[in-house]
Enzyme design. Structure first.
Site, PDB file in Angstrom:
ATOM      1  N   GLY A  94      56.502 -56.302  -9.705  1.00  0.00           N
ATOM      2  CA  GLY A  94      56.362 -54.890 -10.048  1.00  0.00           C
ATOM      3  C   GLY A  94      57.301 -54.023  -9.223  1.00  0.00           C
ATOM      4  O   GLY A  94      57.863 -53.037  -9.726  1.00  0.00           O
ATOM      5  N   ASP A 314      46.841 -53.336  -0.986  1.00  0.00           N
ATOM      6  CA  ASP A 314      46.974 -54.766  -1.283  1.00  0.00           C
ATOM      7  C   ASP A 314      45.941 -55.612  -0.538  1.00  0.00           C
ATOM      8  O   ASP A 314      45.788 -56.803  -0.820  1.00  0.00           O
ATOM      9  CB  ASP A 314      48.387 -55.248  -0.934  1.00  0.00           C
ATOM     10  CG  ASP A 314      49.427 -54.676  -1.890  1.00  0.00           C
ATOM     11  OD1 ASP A 314      49.051 -54.282  -3.015  1.00  0.00           O
ATOM     12  OD2 ASP A 314      50.618 -54.608  -1.509  1.00  0.00           O
ATOM     13  N   ARG A 345      42.253 -56.383 -10.281  1.00  0.00           N
ATOM     14  CA  ARG A 345      41.676 -56.981  -9.056  1.00  0.00           C
ATOM     15  C   ARG A 345      40.228 -56.585  -8.827  1.00  0.00           C
ATOM     16  O   ARG A 345      39.534 -57.246  -8.050  1.00  0.00           O
ATOM     17  CB  ARG A 345      42.551 -56.647  -7.836  1.00  0.00           C
ATOM     18  CG  ARG A 345      43.852 -57.428  -7.845  1.00  0.00           C
ATOM     19  CD  ARG A 345      44.681 -57.247  -6.586  1.00  0.00           C
ATOM     20  NE  ARG A 345      45.874 -58.083  -6.657  1.00  0.00           N
ATOM     21  CZ  ARG A 345      47.004 -57.843  -6.025  1.00  0.00           C
ATOM     22  NH1 ARG A 345      47.108 -56.787  -5.239  1.00  0.00           N
ATOM     23  NH2 ARG A 345      48.041 -58.660  -6.141  1.00  0.00           N
TER      24      ARG A 345
HETATM   25  C1  S3P Z   1      54.655 -51.689  -3.116  1.00  0.00           C
HETATM   26  C2  S3P Z   1      53.797 -50.668  -3.435  1.00  0.00           C
HETATM   27  C3  S3P Z   1      52.407 -50.884  -3.864  1.00  0.00           C
HETATM   28  C4  S3P Z   1      51.924 -52.294  -3.522  1.00  0.00           C
HETATM   29  C5  S3P Z   1      52.944 -53.349  -3.872  1.00  0.00           C
HETATM   30  C6  S3P Z   1      54.247 -53.098  -3.136  1.00  0.00           C
HETATM   31  C7  S3P Z   1      56.040 -51.346  -2.723  1.00  0.00           C
HETATM   32  O1  S3P Z   1      52.332 -50.724  -5.271  1.00  0.00           O
HETATM   33  O2  S3P Z   1      50.706 -52.548  -4.176  1.00  0.00           O
HETATM   34  O3  S3P Z   1      52.459 -54.627  -3.535  1.00  0.00           O
HETATM   35  O4  S3P Z   1      56.751 -52.212  -2.167  1.00  0.00           O
HETATM   36  O5  S3P Z   1      56.438 -50.186  -2.945  1.00  0.00           O
HETATM   37  P1  S3P Z   1      52.063 -49.262  -5.925  1.00  0.00           P
HETATM   38  O6  S3P Z   1      53.216 -48.413  -5.609  1.00  0.00           O
HETATM   39  O7  S3P Z   1      51.965 -49.511  -7.406  1.00  0.00           O
HETATM   40  O8  S3P Z   1      50.772 -48.796  -5.337  1.00  0.00           O
END
Ligand code: S3P
Length: 437
Positions: A94, A314, A345
């Site tokens: 993501g 997380d 989750r």
């Molecule tokens: C992350 C931001 C978080 C986190 C992901 C890593 C990042 O997601 O849950 O594991 O590296 O910017 P969200 O921005 O969707 O909260």
């Protein structure tokens, strides 16, 4: 299927250096690629997610060399990326997807981003909508998920956007687009989230100001590559911190773990529950870090609301696990973002911990957990990652408390963020001392 460690006779002991921080590793490659000169990353996280980021930039013509956890990115500059010949495969990541949607929206070529089944269910409109409002164009399915075609076009309009969700990925996507604007963009966060993009960009030469929730980004900076020693990932350390807290006789030391205050919510919550974690050898080389000394401790319940969530987003599956062993009823509210992670989750943590006899109730925006309950398999001896790395590792820790055999389905998922997780856990267990009754 993996047979998990159960029926422990020893606690966890010894010292471990967990792999490099995932968020910082991704950003190291991205910022290195759009800078001039070479960026040297040490203690880089060699996990599937971060390799997706490396491959995407290699596909856009950036020279990246890798030897063990040492990575050299030969920067192409903000205008030096090339159109990839094939769709860029984001795998399960993501972070890669959202940050690249922002960066590529203002490049002068079209790119298609694809991903695996889990990533292709995750919401992307939270990034494409604000970018579309400021002039970018995407081809997105009606569901608002991957595959997405980024119809990149250089634009000079600054971005002005107030985030409706607390998300570092969305914030970072907008910042990476704002770097390509003329003038100053303003991004206002809903709540503070991890600020690695801002800290690192400043170190690479960008002008970024932060006042409260407002971030001002000056366009078209001269970014220059640099050397970066990446601290250990607190989100990975959290599995061992949880294990050592829960298993009697444990005392471990985790070396050089990242302690950026936007990421330490888990430690704050654990301390509120009665956990015993001491920070030693603090350092601050752009990103604060330190050694963590963790001892077994008895826990009590805690109540969490929305302001507790972004700093521990997380680690919430681990908070749920800790709560199964804490005295009282733990209540987690304001955590609806958990429903759009690698899995839902809230649903998956509830389902899997209940298989072990935990008393967990699902809420629309969180969970309630009544503790303490013994954790041992009820109707089945098989727990399931559901393809989610953090669920797999949480269950690997939960199993340590079980008296009966447990098997884990889908254990390969852990390679997304921590390929050596099970061997590192073995290391802390093999150095163990007998458990006091
Ligand atoms: C992350 C931001 C978080 C986190 C992901 C890593 C990042 O997601 O849950 O594991 O590296 O910017 P969200 O921005 O969707 O909260």
């Amino acid at each position: 299927m993996k047979i998990l460690h159960t029926n422990l006779r020893t606690g966890l002991t010894g010292e471990l250096a967990v792999p490099g921080d995932k968020s910082i590793s991704h950003r190291g490659v991205i910022l290195g690629a759009i800078s001039r000169g070479t960026t040297e990353l040490t203690h880089f996280l060699l996990s599937e997610d971060c390799l997706s980021t490396i491959r995407a930039f290699q596909d856009m013509g950036v020279a990246i060399e890798r030897r063990d956890d040492h990575v050299l990115v030969h920067g192409a500059g903000l205008n030096g990326l090339n159109q990839p010949r094939l769709p860029l495969n984001m795998g399960n990541s993501g972070t890669t997807t959202r940050l690249l949607l922002g960066l590529l929206s203002r490049q002068d070529f079209t790119t298609e981003l694809i991903g695996d089944a889990s990533l292709s269910r995750r919401p992307m409109r939270r990034v494409t909508e604000p970018l579309t409002q400021s002039g970018s164009a995407f081809k997105v399915s009606a569901r608002g998920t991957l595959p997405i075609t980024v119809c990149g076009r250089p634009q000079s309009a600054p971005i002005h956007y107030r985030l409706p969700v607390a998300s570092a990925q969305v914030k970072s996507a907008l910042i990476l687009a704002a770097l390509q604007a003329d003038g100053v963009s303003t991004i206002v966060e809903k709540q503070p989230t991890r600020n690695h993009t801002e800290l690192m960009l400043r170190a690479f030469g960008a002008e970024i100001e932060q006042r409260g929730l407002e971030i001002k980004v000056s366009g078209r900076p001269e970014l220059v590559g640099r050397s970066l020693k990446i601290p250990g990932d607190l989100s990975s350390a959290a599995f061992f911190i949880t294990a050592a807290t829960l298993v009697r006789g444990s005392e471990i030391r985790l070396a050089n773990v990242g302690l950026n205050p936007t990421r330490t919510g888990f430690l704050d919550i654990l301390r509120r529950m009665g956990g015993d974690v001491t920070v030693l050898n603090r350092s601050d080389d752009g990103e604060p870090a330190g050694d963590l000394l963790v001892r077994h401790a008895g826990l009590h319940a805690v109540s969490l609301s929305s302001q507790d969530i972004p700093g521990a987003i997380d680690e919430l599956p681990l908070i749920a696990l800790l709560a199964t062993q804490a005295e009282g009823i733990t209540v987690i509210h304001g955590a609806e973002e958990l429903r759009v992670k690698e899995t839902d989750r809230i649903a998956v943590v509830t389902e899997e911990l209940r298989k072990l006899g935990a008393s967990v109730t699902e809420l629309p925006d969180g969970m309630t957990i009544q503790g303490p309950t013994p954790l041992s398999p009820r109707e089945t001896h098989v727990v399931d990652t559901h393809g989610d790395h953090r669920i797999g590792m949480m269950l690997g820790v939960a199993a340590l408390l079980s008296r009966h055999e447990l098997r884990l389905r889908g254990e390969d998922a852990v390679a997304v963020s921590y390929p050596e997780f099970f061997s590192d856990l073995d290391q802390l267990l093999s150095a163990g001392r007998p458990v006091r009754p």
